[in-house]
Design an enzyme around this catalytic site. Sequence first.
Site, PDB file in Angstrom:
ATOM      1  N   ALA A 131       0.841  -1.192   0.000  1.00 64.56           N
ATOM      2  CA  ALA A 131       0.000   0.000   0.000  1.00 64.56           C
ATOM      3  C   ALA A 131       0.877   1.242   0.000  1.00 64.56           C
ATOM      4  O   ALA A 131       1.892   1.290   0.693  1.00 64.56           O
ATOM      5  CB  ALA A 131      -0.922   0.002   1.227  1.00 64.56           C
ATOM      6  N   SER A 132       0.508   2.231  -0.801  1.00 66.67           N
ATOM      7  CA  SER A 132       1.172   3.524  -0.824  1.00 66.67           C
ATOM      8  C   SER A 132       2.630   3.369  -1.260  1.00 66.67           C
ATOM      9  O   SER A 132       2.903   2.945  -2.372  1.00 66.67           O
ATOM     10  CB  SER A 132       1.029   4.184   0.551  1.00 66.67           C
ATOM     11  N   SER A 133       3.603   3.667  -0.392  1.00 68.44           N
ATOM     12  CA  SER A 133       4.999   3.443  -0.748  1.00 68.44           C
ATOM     13  C   SER A 133       5.243   1.986  -1.127  1.00 68.44           C
ATOM     14  O   SER A 133       5.993   1.682  -2.060  1.00 68.44           O
ATOM     15  CB  SER A 133       5.908   3.828   0.423  1.00 68.44           C
ATOM     16  N   HIS A 271      -6.836   7.794   0.057  1.00 65.20           N
ATOM     17  CA  HIS A 271      -5.582   7.129  -0.273  1.00 65.20           C
ATOM     18  C   HIS A 271      -5.367   5.775   0.387  1.00 65.20           C
ATOM     19  O   HIS A 271      -4.984   4.815  -0.280  1.00 65.20           O
ATOM     20  CB  HIS A 271      -4.417   8.058   0.084  1.00 65.20           C
ATOM     21  N   ASP A 385       3.023  10.765   1.240  1.00 70.88           N
ATOM     22  CA  ASP A 385       2.600   9.406   0.978  1.00 70.88           C
ATOM     23  C   ASP A 385       1.448   8.982   1.855  1.00 70.88           C
ATOM     24  O   ASP A 385       1.252   7.822   2.084  1.00 70.88           O
ATOM     25  CB  ASP A 385       3.779   8.457   1.174  1.00 70.88           C
TER      26      ASP A 385
END
Length: 421
Positions: A131-133, A271, A385
């Site tokens: 997830a994300s990064s 996000h 992020d």
Amino acid sequence: MTTKLRTVAPAAASLATVLLAISPSLAASWQTRVNYGGNTGMDLYVPDKVDASPGVVVSLHYCSGNAGNAHGWFQSLADKYGFVIIAPQAGGNCFDATPARSGEREAITKMVQYVITQHHADATRVFAAGASSGACMTNALIAAYPDVFAGGSVLAGVPAGAWTGGNAYGWTTPAGRSAAEWGDLVRKVNPGFTGARPRVQLWHGTADTTLNYEPNFPAEVAQWTNVLGVSQSDSTTSSFRGSQDTWNRISYKNAAGTLVLETNVAQNAPHDLSGRGLWDDVVRFFGLDMDPPPPGEGAGGGDGTGGSAASGGGGSATSSASGAGGGAGVGGGSATGSTSSGATTGGAAEGAVGATGGSTNSAGGSTAAGDDDPTTTGSDSTSSDGGCNLASGGQQPRGALVGLLVAGLGAMVRRRRRSAA
């Protein structure tokens, strides 16, 4: 005395039954800082009932997180299906998601080789998800090491080649780059590779203001349709209700009929997708919920027409003709940005943080625990992020439960002895 103690025996027998029921689950635990021969930190989970030749999932945390934040995403599914989990630790605030056959990416492939060697894992069933990064790192891994990974699942990331921050936060996604140009960024990482490319699953929310939905998700789709050689004519659309969102899905099959790309979008979701009940659907896409994988689906999973119903990961799906889907992701830090000179620019908060239960960020924030909240800006990147450090669910540790049971039995025996005296 003998008669009185006899009345304790049934309770003791009941406790023994409970302890025996619990004891198999007590054996499996995370191994931290495993010595696999590299410098990047590695945590490892091998379930009690591991397959004879298990699949492997590399579970990649978000910025401001750590390997421990990615432990729980797949653990219950590994217990159920017998695969092994690797949770790497980023060398900085974020993973260095530069697509290259070196650095943290190379270290992660060494972790995979360690598991293949030490636990007889199946080298054809190695997957990455984050997830994300961690999502950005997943794109980097499957771009750089198509010879290692059979697939990847990207929960709110940027295209391979768009990450500019190294171990810090930063990305640049030019709006004018063509699908072929995005595809070339993948192909040039490993120009000699001629085999089958990893299968790709993409997730994003239209309200993501951290790793913005526009232009990142359309660029990811352009990149992977180009690399995998599929188009809208090869696709079908469907939708399913997840635990919190309705997801519009487009599934792409290649000329052989193999599902190679799946895109998922949910309207108005921000996000952070790590807590949205999607991990079981990721396992479904990888095919790790089946042994062997279904015929004609390569290394992994189902037909892409619907989500898994387990753990809120999805419900029934309805298929229709080829078309675009809408959708959204979840949670995450806030961001403000603008578009100039063909590149997305802006800044954002690095994810709300809190202890248990977390706080809500002012712009579509996430419930989180343990994140930092740095805000950075840059001319060519959205610089946040939206890490979504999920708090502990508050589940009672099994060890504490056993201790309470043993203490209760001890108290019962002492009371019986006093009454006998």
